[in-house]
Motif scaffolding. Structure first.
Motif, mmCIF file in Angstrom:
data_model
loop_
_atom_site.group_PDB
_atom_site.id
_atom_site.type_symbol
_atom_site.label_atom_id
_atom_site.label_comp_id
_atom_site.label_asym_id
_atom_site.label_seq_id
_atom_site.Cartn_x
_atom_site.Cartn_y
_atom_site.Cartn_z
ATOM 1 N N SER A 138 0.834 -1.203 0.000
ATOM 2 C CA SER A 138 0.000 0.000 0.000
ATOM 3 C C SER A 138 0.865 1.247 0.000
ATOM 4 O O SER A 138 1.870 1.317 0.710
ATOM 5 C CB SER A 138 -0.923 0.012 1.219
ATOM 6 N N SER A 139 0.446 2.235 -0.796
ATOM 7 C CA SER A 139 1.140 3.524 -0.860
ATOM 8 C C SER A 139 0.192 4.543 -1.473
ATOM 9 O O SER A 139 -0.691 4.186 -2.255
ATOM 10 C CB SER A 139 2.406 3.408 -1.719
ATOM 11 N N THR A 140 0.351 5.818 -1.121
ATOM 12 C CA THR A 140 -0.434 6.854 -1.784
ATOM 13 C C THR A 140 0.341 7.458 -2.954
ATOM 14 O O THR A 140 -0.205 8.220 -3.741
ATOM 15 C CB THR A 140 -0.823 7.993 -0.810
ATOM 16 N N THR A 141 1.628 7.133 -3.040
ATOM 17 C CA THR A 141 2.458 7.589 -4.147
ATOM 18 C C THR A 141 3.085 6.366 -4.806
ATOM 19 O O THR A 141 2.934 5.245 -4.338
ATOM 20 C CB THR A 141 3.559 8.538 -3.652
ATOM 21 N N TRP A 175 2.362 1.228 -12.529
ATOM 22 C CA TRP A 175 3.489 0.303 -12.414
ATOM 23 C C TRP A 175 3.167 -0.753 -11.372
ATOM 24 O O TRP A 175 2.517 -0.477 -10.362
ATOM 25 C CB TRP A 175 4.739 1.095 -12.009
ATOM 26 N N SER A 176 3.655 -1.967 -11.589
ATOM 27 C CA SER A 176 3.408 -3.046 -10.636
ATOM 28 C C SER A 176 4.484 -3.040 -9.560
ATOM 29 O O SER A 176 5.394 -3.872 -9.539
ATOM 30 C CB SER A 176 3.367 -4.403 -11.352
ATOM 31 N N ASP A 177 4.374 -2.085 -8.647
ATOM 32 C CA ASP A 177 5.375 -1.971 -7.586
ATOM 33 C C ASP A 177 5.316 -3.149 -6.619
ATOM 34 O O ASP A 177 6.344 -3.571 -6.088
ATOM 35 C CB ASP A 177 5.243 -0.644 -6.828
ATOM 36 N N ALA A 178 4.133 -3.715 -6.396
ATOM 37 C CA ALA A 178 4.024 -4.875 -5.510
ATOM 38 C C ALA A 178 4.824 -6.050 -6.060
ATOM 39 O O ALA A 178 5.473 -6.793 -5.310
ATOM 40 C CB ALA A 178 2.563 -5.267 -5.330
ATOM 41 N N ARG A 196 -1.358 -4.634 -5.026
ATOM 42 C CA ARG A 196 -1.383 -3.352 -4.320
ATOM 43 C C ARG A 196 -2.806 -2.999 -3.913
ATOM 44 O O ARG A 196 -3.753 -3.208 -4.678
ATOM 45 C CB ARG A 196 -0.815 -2.262 -5.236
ATOM 46 N N ILE A 197 -2.945 -2.457 -2.707
ATOM 47 C CA ILE A 197 -4.206 -1.914 -2.223
ATOM 48 C C ILE A 197 -4.064 -0.394 -2.132
ATOM 49 O O ILE A 197 -3.109 0.099 -1.543
ATOM 50 C CB ILE A 197 -4.588 -2.482 -0.844
ATOM 51 N N CYS A 236 -5.572 4.800 4.859
ATOM 52 C CA CYS A 236 -6.127 3.566 5.425
ATOM 53 C C CYS A 236 -5.563 2.326 4.741
ATOM 54 O O CYS A 236 -5.968 1.205 5.059
ATOM 55 C CB CYS A 236 -7.652 3.553 5.298
ATOM 56 N N GLY A 237 -4.639 2.515 3.789
ATOM 57 C CA GLY A 237 -4.156 1.397 2.990
ATOM 58 C C GLY A 237 -3.494 0.293 3.791
ATOM 59 O O GLY A 237 -3.709 -0.894 3.525
ATOM 60 N N GLY A 238 -2.667 0.659 4.766
ATOM 61 C CA GLY A 238 -2.023 -0.356 5.591
ATOM 62 C C GLY A 238 -3.032 -1.153 6.391
ATOM 63 O O GLY A 238 -2.924 -2.381 6.535
#
Length: 341
Positions: A78-81, A87-90, A106-107, A112-114
């Motif tokens: 999870s990230s807001t940036t 991009w598939s950062d996960a 990614r969520i 609240c992502g975490g």
């Protein structure tokens, strides 16, 4: 059924630090804003991107868990940036930590992502016995020209950092008793970068005019221009802060007085105090003391603060701990955990 919970935590911040007092004049920060925030410094990632920091926090959590990365079934990020758009950062994170058997995704739920990641992991472990180990990792970086960490929000200053936790069934450090979340989308338009999407593709002029920029203060001023709208929003925020916790406690046949501690996100001190007063818990039993040295790190806050409080010996065996976060959208999330030692 075996307990489901967190078996390890980890956190990471870059070495470089910026002090509020040193940038106050440069950024035009009023004394009242500085006082309301009470965030003295933040960590700043000059040479690292969000996924770099996520990998470092994840490796710490994996080492502390005493597991092999190959044992991880799911990686939730999870990230807001993001390092890049679309991009598939996960996937990059899973690859770099050698989680070769994991499904990674990614969520996105802003701050609240975490918590959303923990919620999903908890439910998955309860429902699917073939899933045994889940990594939840969050990271954020707030950098110009996309985000001004000092001025893009009215409730906090942003810091860069990451956190991670490993969830399993069986013997755990923190048993998860339950989770609960809410969303009210009536003010979803308050938080966005106005250009760069399908509705308004970015142009050279947008960049020149600084429209490719996240500025919630500006959008709030536009949409909350009259007192009635502001009162309506504050009512929604205040009522749901408490509601998301009370409804969870009610489901668990508990009351606020049964809580021993509270971990909340690192917004400004004046807002945190309001939340703590709503809950009615002593400030000394909360994570409030952490925010002054790190600022708000988006979805990384909750597990970061949990890890820091564990390191600081803030919990005793049997403590019931409320995790709480809120995010743009607006969303609210809570989880009740018990420290098993």
């Amino acid at each position: 059924m075996d307990m489901v919970g967190i078996i390890s935590t980890g956190r990471y911040v870059p070495e470089e630090v910026e002090y509020t007092r040193n940038i106050a004049e440069l950024e035009g920060l009023a004394d009242k804003i500085i006082s309301d925030m009470a965030i003295e410094k933040v960590h700043v990632a000059k040479k690292e991107e969000p996924s770099d920091m996520a990998i470092k926090a994840a490796r710490i959590a994996i080492e502390r868990a005493g597991i092999s990365p190959g044992e991880i079934n799911i990686v939730i990020y999870s990230s807001t940036t993001s390092d890049y758009l679309r991009w598939s950062d996960a996937a990059r994170i899973a690859y770099d930590i050698d989680a070769v058997n994991a499904y990674a995704f990614r969520i996105e739920q802003f701050c609240c992502g975490g918590m959303a990641g923990i919620d999903f992991a908890y439910s998955k472990l309860k429902a699917d016995l073939d899933t045994k180990t889940i990594l939840v990792v969050s990271a954020d970086k707030f950098e110009k020209p996309i985000i001004n960490r000092w001025k893009s929000a009215s409730a906090n200053f942003y810091g860069d950092g990451a956190s991670a936790c490993i969830l399993k069934r069986g013997r755990v450090i923190f048993e998860i008793k339950g989770t609960h979340a809410l969303t009210d989308g009536s003010y979803s338009h308050l938080w966005k970068i106005p250009v760069g999407g399908l509705k308004s593709p970015i142009t050279v002029e947008d960049v020149k005019e600084n429209r490719f920029f996240s500025d919630s203060r500006k959008t709030a001023a536009e949409y909350l221009s009259d007192e009635k709208k502001r009162d309506e929003l504050f009512t929604i925020l205040g009522s749901n802060n408490k509601r998301v916790m009370l409804e969870l406690l009610d489901r668990l046949d508990m009351q606020i007085k049964d809580l021993d501690s509270m971990v909340l996100y690192n917004i400004g001190k004046s807002i945190m105090k309001k939340i703590i007063d709503i809950v009615g818990i002593d400030e000394e039993k909360t994570s409030m003391y952490i925010a002054k040295d790190y600022g708000h790190m988006g979805p990384a806050d909750i597990v970061f603060n949990l890890d820091k409080m564990l390191e600081d010996n803030k919990f005793k065996k049997g403590d019931r701990i409320m995790l709480f976060s809120a995010g743009a959208g607006f969303s609210w999330s809570s989880a009740l955990i018990e420290y098993r030692g």
